[in-house]
Enzyme design. Sequence first.
Site, PDB file in Angstrom:
ATOM      1  N   GLY A 225     -18.333 -43.213   9.900  1.00 59.94           N
ATOM      2  CA  GLY A 225     -19.077 -42.852  11.523  1.00 59.94           C
ATOM      3  C   GLY A 225     -18.538 -42.671  12.676  1.00 59.94           C
ATOM      4  N   PRO A 268     -14.168 -43.017   6.344  1.00 54.78           N
ATOM      5  CG  PRO A 268     -11.834 -41.494   6.605  1.00 54.78           C
ATOM      6  CD  PRO A 268     -12.999 -42.927   6.379  1.00 54.78           C
ATOM      7  N   GLY A 269     -16.480 -39.412   7.037  1.00 57.29           N
ATOM      8  CA  GLY A 269     -16.747 -38.615   5.787  1.00 57.29           C
ATOM      9  C   GLY A 269     -16.377 -36.620   7.367  1.00 57.29           C
ATOM     10  NE  ARG A 270     -21.160 -37.273  11.589  1.00 51.05           N
ATOM     11  CZ  ARG A 270     -22.349 -36.763  11.149  1.00 51.05           C
ATOM     12  NH1 ARG A 270     -22.392 -35.361  11.572  1.00 51.05           N
ATOM     13  NH2 ARG A 270     -23.278 -37.587  10.750  1.00 51.05           N
ATOM     14  NE  ARG A 305     -25.807 -33.437  10.374  1.00 54.01           N
ATOM     15  CZ  ARG A 305     -26.003 -32.712  11.928  1.00 54.01           C
ATOM     16  NH1 ARG A 305     -25.657 -31.781  11.752  1.00 54.01           N
ATOM     17  NH2 ARG A 305     -25.346 -34.471  12.624  1.00 54.01           N
ATOM     18  CB  CYS A 334     -43.348 -21.121   3.175  1.00 51.28           C
ATOM     19  SG  CYS A 334     -42.697 -19.824   3.192  1.00 51.28           S
ATOM     20  CD  GLU A 335     -42.306 -26.596   4.205  1.00 51.03           C
ATOM     21  OE1 GLU A 335     -43.093 -27.155   5.891  1.00 51.03           O
ATOM     22  OE2 GLU A 335     -43.132 -26.991   3.688  1.00 51.03           O
TER      23      GLU A 335
HETATM   24  C1  LIG Z   1     -21.638 -46.410   3.287  1.00 50.69           C
HETATM   25  C2  LIG Z   1     -21.356 -45.448   4.261  1.00 50.69           C
HETATM   26  N1  LIG Z   1     -19.588 -45.103   4.547  1.00 50.69           N
HETATM   27  C3  LIG Z   1     -19.237 -43.931   4.702  1.00 50.69           C
HETATM   28  C4  LIG Z   1     -20.118 -43.145   5.571  1.00 50.69           C
HETATM   29  C5  LIG Z   1     -19.578 -41.681   6.088  1.00 50.69           C
HETATM   30  O1  LIG Z   1     -20.094 -41.403   7.524  1.00 50.69           O
HETATM   31  P1  LIG Z   1     -19.231 -40.612   8.228  1.00 50.69           P
HETATM   32  O2  LIG Z   1     -19.837 -39.459   7.567  1.00 50.69           O
HETATM   33  O3  LIG Z   1     -20.066 -40.203   9.480  1.00 50.69           O
HETATM   34  O4  LIG Z   1     -17.384 -40.761   8.066  1.00 50.69           O
HETATM   35  C6  LIG Z   1     -21.115 -42.740   5.430  1.00 50.69           C
HETATM   36  C7  LIG Z   1     -22.468 -41.999   5.542  1.00 50.69           C
HETATM   37  O5  LIG Z   1     -23.709 -42.497   5.706  1.00 50.69           O
HETATM   38  C8  LIG Z   1     -22.073 -44.541   4.433  1.00 50.69           C
HETATM   39  O6  LIG Z   1     -23.163 -44.696   4.348  1.00 50.69           O
END
Ligand SMILES: Cc1ncc(COP(=O)(O)O)c(C=O)c1O
Length: 405
Positions: A225, A268-270, A305, A334-335
């Site tokens: 997040g 973390p991902g994003r 997104r 086509c949307e």
């Molecule tokens: C269980 C879980 N962990 C981590 C993440 C990664 O979130 P973010 O990309 O916001 O850091 C997500 C994203 O939906 C998630 O569902």
Amino acid sequence: MNMIGGCDLRDIANRFGTPLYLYDAARIERNCHALRDAFNAHYPATDIFYAVKANGNPHLLRLIASCGTGADCAAPLEVTLAERAGIPREKIMYTGNYESRDDLAAAARCGAVNLDDITAIGKLPAGFDGILSFRINPGEGGGSHPGIVTGGPDAKFGIPIESAPAAYRLAVDRGFTRFGIHLMAGSNNRDPLFFARMAAILCHSAADIFRPLGILPEYFDIGGGFGIPYAEDETPLDLDAMARAVAATLALCASQHGVTPPRLRIEPGRFIVGDAGYLLARVTAVKKGLRRFVGLDAGMNTLIRPALYGSHHRVTVVGKETPAGMATLCGRICENTDIFAADIPFPAVTEGDIVLFHDAGAYCASMAFPYNGRLRPAEVLCDNGKPFRIARAENEAEFMERYEA
Ligand SMILES: Cc1ncc(COP(=O)(O)O)c(C=O)c1O
């Protein structure tokens, strides 16, 4: 902006074609280290598990793993990706939702599993010897768009805090001996105090849940997040303030409950890949209709997104900076929702001009789909001026092959 990771964008577009996802290796490493450094300064007992769902390209995964992070996986294929990236079992975690037995068979290959529900416990293969955890719904959530808020009354994820004692009681009764506790309440949060609030909920809940059972959790996991600015006027997440607040919260909570502060996990991902990725597209047509429409060879199939959440991506044109009136940017799908940005100040462009979408490293390539016969684009990693193709574009033969029964 004409260069990324030392690579010239015109050269890249000519050599690899468009649409194209482009990543900056140094930026990914910098993001990993920034997060690591912030927690090292305030709460060194923190383990980072990269959320593979943000971008599961195996080459990026290896790069991210080389910075010392583990992986958080949400599907069996993501577990395989993490394993193939050379990440050891204890650094691979599984957090799914509404898991099937097959999902949990793959999850059991991980060192820890965060279960979405009490019913999942009966579906875990016998003999799972990793850490068992439940994802709790903290009762509130946060995120930059309602679609990415994953805690609170409307969230489909996790179990209510009130159900957690029974879930862990069942786990103890079934003979599990190693436990964690997890939440993930939303994505793209730039308020540093959000994370401390989540840590407080998790920590106080854990005390209520675990004390009567006489067990100690091996980790508190506050999920991912960690947000990034997508618009010019948005400020970055203050990592130092965030980590400091989380650390102070956990120290206070632990002392109130007379326990030692636990290890912390984050997912973390994003934050790791978001601002290190770009989508390169070319203008295919400019139409002067009721509005000025600029059509691109990218579309919602390559950058979902905006259509999915109404989210915003900064967009620039290579070699053309000065706006010449307003434009609506769209793809060829086509949307009518295939719109990247409506009525924005935009330079005068013609067919072939190169357009760059910023902050497209997370939830873009991993969410790409081949609707309308528009196949998934190639991906290129720029490392110190050198471009490496890290995924080739899908081709028609591959696509047709699936239908050969
Ligand atoms: C269980 C879980 N962990 C981590 C993440 C990664 O979130 P973010 O990309 O916001 O850091 C997500 C994203 O939906 C998630 O569902």
